[in-house]
Design an enzyme around this catalytic site. Structure first.
Site, PDB file in Angstrom:
ATOM      1  N   ASP A 343      46.249  41.785  31.287  1.00  0.00           N
ATOM      2  CA  ASP A 343      47.673  42.069  31.751  1.00  0.00           C
ATOM      3  C   ASP A 343      48.314  40.912  31.147  1.00  0.00           C
ATOM      4  O   ASP A 343      47.673  40.099  30.077  1.00  0.00           O
ATOM      5  CB  ASP A 343      47.378  41.121  33.332  1.00  0.00           C
ATOM      6  CG  ASP A 343      49.233  41.836  34.144  1.00  0.00           C
ATOM      7  OD1 ASP A 343      49.719  41.736  33.740  1.00  0.00           O
ATOM      8  OD2 ASP A 343      48.834  40.034  35.004  1.00  0.00           O
ATOM      9  N   ASP A 652      45.080  39.123  37.657  1.00  0.00           N
ATOM     10  CA  ASP A 652      45.411  37.812  38.090  1.00  0.00           C
ATOM     11  C   ASP A 652      46.104  38.057  39.431  1.00  0.00           C
ATOM     12  O   ASP A 652      46.790  37.762  40.032  1.00  0.00           O
ATOM     13  CB  ASP A 652      45.669  36.943  37.389  1.00  0.00           C
ATOM     14  CG  ASP A 652      47.287  36.709  37.093  1.00  0.00           C
ATOM     15  OD1 ASP A 652      47.722  38.064  37.097  1.00  0.00           O
ATOM     16  OD2 ASP A 652      47.976  35.698  37.640  1.00  0.00           O
ATOM     17  N   ASP A 656      46.359  44.242  39.337  1.00  0.00           N
ATOM     18  CA  ASP A 656      45.360  44.430  38.827  1.00  0.00           C
ATOM     19  C   ASP A 656      44.359  45.077  38.838  1.00  0.00           C
ATOM     20  O   ASP A 656      42.928  45.685  38.822  1.00  0.00           O
ATOM     21  CB  ASP A 656      44.910  43.533  38.504  1.00  0.00           C
ATOM     22  CG  ASP A 656      46.342  42.954  37.244  1.00  0.00           C
ATOM     23  OD1 ASP A 656      46.877  43.390  36.149  1.00  0.00           O
ATOM     24  OD2 ASP A 656      46.142  41.449  37.468  1.00  0.00           O
TER      25      ASP A 656
END
Length: 920
Positions: A343, A652, A656
């Site tokens: 990410d 986070d 995700d």
């Protein structure tokens, strides 16, 4: 698609498709949900609560202690050991059975301790915050537990609130929402209640919606609940996460393959033994006892404990690097990964807007150092020129206007910087500190008498203030470039049209590079304009400059990505953020070079699975994925796996979670969403991408140590098997008793293989490519070194046994010497196993102080045992003469010489592995 199907699911009957709430007017939504701006009455609320359930997400219960204990027995190797113990009980050999069961339960105890402690650490990270919501029911506003919200409830929002459910906005005032946990967008999104035309608009573009879990950054709003609990976007992601198959870590896959091989070897060798001995006329019962002895010698009984210890050591080392490992097998998984799908927001970047560039009216450009919401850094000319007085004066005027037209707060408390307010406002305050100005002093020196608050429709904010240094009121303005420049053009500011056009072009270039650009202006009011400041009463504005900001890289991120590149690990960025921003960050990191390396979510094929050829072809060769939905993140991981990668996914946010579960290794950030941490095998508590890379390093060290332990156990086990087979073929007595073999495998070798697991990492672990996903533990090098050492130990030991029997030594005495000789061989051979490439004499001794103690301790324990009557009876052993001991010691040392010659012939070469699959 997931993001297009979920909003409002609970507010509609199950047999109807949910409406696209963002495309429906507020009046129509109120009618659809049978509610009004006055809210539901208590009866309606209670009825809907009973129908839809509480506004709660399904939570994953942590494993109980019993489940963790049970998990330690779910291994094929443990099954083999338990079967061996059962056979020992059947034939009445209770000593062997006790030996085996002690090892099995010792392994279970160690594994349970490590996993239980990891689960406790993970649980400590979970958010325990109770969320309340301001609700209007029967026209009365009150605070209620957010779990009691139902579709149709009217919710009031204000700055600092956590959005309690999926909401359709009805009224807003200067409302901005941080949705980075869900969309990956690093900047707070400006919200407004108008209609949207596109029913398939991505979540990040639905400006009239607020989703559960988001944070209100500025302003106020009134909204109606359209989805609660599992029907929210978060709930749907949790549902997909639960439904996704869990992918096994690489070590488990390799160990299962290895155990299958060992099982076939044991069965094959036992069958060969049975055929040979039966043809020799040996009684069937005796054949059975021989088969048990051979099976005991072939099975590496000490491997489960050694493997658990090796992984436990790695777990502890990673914990010291702020990495919590929830499943021990995941330790090595990071070292095996060939691709990290990361990410962007909060993982590779700091998730804090930071001013990087300032363009002044004199067309000079300044660069700003430092990152995040802190006043540490400096402002300097971008071209390296001298910071002259004209530039300083212009920058001071710009910074003053930006600080006054500001609603944020940034202050230093001790060693920490504290902030509140909109990300853009805080970034501008940090710029002031870096230029040497104190925002509080600037703000206190003026008196604000009127203002135009920021609204998304206006795209600017302005404040009128009076200063002791001026006879006239001054207006400070900041906002979108095209909007602010229009006031400068129309206000007869005296600036040339060409200069403003140049500023607009520069702003477009900066935006194309991923920056968020705003313009700052000021104007002097004429006397008598003391009424309310409105757009009509704005004075002629003077353009002060452009401010370009971005969510910057973590300072250590680029070096960490470079380390991955040297280690042969591809890093891909998967984010919901804007494509230009994602590409700019990826270029800075060295992940991408051009737009050809970028794919945007809406351009990806719509398929059921990411493993479908159409989707795989679309993502092959792509390094950066922007504006992707949670479902697309999941599909991207599946496509990477279909291309042959072992995938580690970091993140986070809630968005995700599905990808974290599907990946071979899921890595969540400690400050991230609870769903992400529940799903991941590994949690990075400091949110540092560099810690992940250190995890890769420790994973490779752990796998190297697992190989070393297996090398020691299998080579000595192979020597025992060879010793037995040769003795049987030549019709000699058994060289070792089953209890002696267990002592060798579990105690003497057991001490050493545990000590070997403490071996420090060898240099160069991060300079070699990752192992091929299809590569087993026994690659060519492992096979060669195992055969060479095992055959040598087996032949020398059998030679001694053959000579002793032929020379007329009684079996007890001869077997006692062979027993000690095998112990000494193990004692020397463990030093060969410290490195597969480097000479035993060149491996630093201080790299494994535990082994320096463990090896002599093992020998001392054996010598002590054969001198204690109780142990002599169990082991069928006795003390040996000093001259016999020294002769056996000399013979055992030959394994060092043989393996040194083997390493010399190989020239210390590390095997060249075929390249990993093409980068994705």
């Amino acid at each position: 698609m997931l993001s297009q199907q979920t909003a409002g699911r609970q507010a509609r009957p199950a047999d109807r498709d949910p409406p696209a709430w963002h495309t429906i007017s507020g009046e129509a939504i109120l009618a659809e949900l049978d509610t009004t701006l006055a809210g539901l009455d208590q009866t309606q609320a209670a009825e809907r609560l009973a129908r839809h359930g509480r506004n709660e997400l399904p939570t994953q219960e942590p494993p109980t202690l019993f489940q963790i204990i049970l998990h330690q027995f779910q291994s094929p190797l443990i099954y083999i050991l338990l079967a061996a113990a059962a056979v020992a009980v059947v034939i009445g050999d209770f000593k062997d059975a006790i030996f085996i069961l002690v090892v099995v339960f010792l392994n279970a105890g160690l594994g349970t301790y490590q996993e239980y402690r990891a689960e406790q650490s993970a649980a400590a990270l979970q958010s325990l915050l109770q969320i309340d919501a301001t609700v209007r029911r029967n026209g009365v506003e009150s605070e209620v537990d957010a779990t009691e919200l139902v579709p149709g409830d009217i919710v009031l929002l204000e700055s600092g609130d956590r959005v309690p459910a999926d909401l359709r906005l009805l009224r807003t005032t200067n409302l901005s929402v941080d949705e980075s946990f869900l969309t990956g967008e690093s900047v707070a999104v400006e919200k407004r209640p108008g209609l949207l035309d596109d029913p398939d608009a991505p979540l990040g573009d639905r400006v009239n919606m607020a989703y559960a879990g988001a944070t209100i950054m500025t302003g106020r709003g009134v909204a109606v609940v359209v989805a609660t609990g599992a029907a929210t976007e978060i709930g749907q992601i949790a549902e997909v996460t639960t439904a996704s198959d869990v992918t096994k870590p690489p070590l488990l896959i390799r160990m299962e393959r290895f155990v299958r091989v060992i099982s076939f070897v044991v069965l094959g060798a036992t069958a060969v033994l049975a055929v040979i001995t039966l043809t020799q006329g040996m009684p069937l019962l005796q054949v059975f006892f021989l088969a048990v002895a051979l099976a005991v010698s072939a099975i590496p009984e000490g491997l489960p404990v050694a493997l658990t210890v090796a992984l436990s050591i790695a777990v502890n080392r990673m914990a010291q690097r702020s990495v919590i490992v929830r499943r021990m097998a995941a330790v090595e998984g990071l070292g095996s990964c060939t691709l990290i799908g990361s990410d962007k927001t909060g993982t590779l970047t700091v998730n804090e807007q930071t001013v990087r560039r300032v363009v002044l009216p004199c067309e000079r450009e300044l660069e700003v150092t430092g990152a995040g919401y802190a006043g540490e850094g400096e402002v300097r000319p971008a071209d390296g020129a001298t910071f002259d007085d004209e530039m300083r004066t212009q920058l001071a005027v710009l910074v003053t206007a930006a600080v006054i037209c500001n609603e944020g707060s940034l202050r230093r408390e001790g060693d920490q910087w504290r902030h509140s307010g909109d990300a853009v406002d805080v970034a501008l305050l940090a710029l002031a500190y870096k230029f040497g100005l104190d925002p509080k002093t600037l703000a206190n020196a003026v008196e604000i008498d009127s203002e135009i608050p920021f609204e998304s429709e206006r795209k600017y904010a302005a404040k009128r203030y009076r200063s002791p240094d001026s006879d006239h009121a001054i207006v400070a303005m900041k906002g979108a470039v095209e909007t602010v420049l229009s006031f400068c053009r129309n206000g007869a500011s005296g600036q040339h049209e060409e200069s403003l056009a140049g500023a607009e072009q520069r702003a477009e270039a900066l935006a194309a590079s991923g920056y968020r650009v705003l313009a700052v202006a000021s104007g002097e009011s004429t006397d008598g304009e003391d009424g309310e400041l409105t757009e009509e009463t704005l004075p002629p504005m003077h353009f002060l400059g452009l401010v370009a900001m971005i969510d910057p890289l973590r300072p250590e991120a680029k070096e960490a990505v470079d380390t991955c590149r040297r280690a042969g690990v591809t890093v891909s960025m998967i984010t919901g953020d804007h494509p230009a921003t994602a590409l700019a960050i990826a270029r800075d990191l060295g992940i991408a070079e051009s737009a050809e390396d970028l794919a945007v979510g809406h351009t990806l094929p719509q398929t059921e699975s990411g493993a479908e050829p159409t989707f795989v072809r679309a993502v092959e060769g792509v390094r950066v994925f922007a504006r992707v939905t949670p479902l697309q993140k999941l599909q991207i991981v599946e496509a990477m796996q279909a291309l042959g990668h072992f995938v580690a996914v970091t993140g986070d946010g809630v968005n995700d979670a599905p990808a974290l579960r599907t990946a071979n290794i899921g890595v969540a950030m400690g400050s991230g969403a609870d769903i992400a941490k529940d799903t991941a095998e590994i949690i990075v508590t400091d949110d540092n991408f560099a810690s992940i890379v250190e995890g890769v390093r420790e994973g490779r060290y752990a796998y190297d140590n697992v190989r070393k332990v297996i090398y020691l156990l299998i080579s000595t086990g192979a020597a025992e098997v060879l010793l037995f087979l040769l003795a049987i073929l030549l019709r000699l007595p058994l060289p070792l008793l089953p209890v002696q073999i267990l002592w060798l495998n579990l105690v003497t070798n057991g001490i050493q293989d545990v000590a070997l697991a403490f071996e420090g990492g060898e240099p160069g672990a991060m300079s070699r490519p990752p192992r091929r996903p299809a590569e087993g533990i026994f690659n060519r090098l492992m096979v060669m070194q195992t055969l060479v050492s095992g055959i040598w130990i087996g032949l020398v030991t059998f030679g001694v046994w053959f000579w002793l029997i032929q020379a007329g030594w009684d079996e007890f005495t001869a077997r006692n010497l062979i027993f000690l000789l095998m112990v000494l061989f193990q004692n020397f051979h463990v030093f060969n196993c410290r490195s597969e490439y480097v000479s035993a004499f060149r491996a630093p001794l201080n790299r494994n102080r535990v082994l320096l103690v463990g090896a002599p301790l093992m020998l001392a324990l054996h010598l002590l045992s054969i001198n204690i009557p109780f142990m002599q009876e169990i082991l069928q052993a006795e003390p040996v003469a000093v001259n016999e001991f020294l002769l056996l010691l000399l013979l055992a040392s030959t394994v060092l010489v043989v393996m040194e010659i083997f390493k010399l012939i190989r020239g210390g070469r590390r095997p060249v592995r075929p390249s990993v699959p093409a980068a994705v």
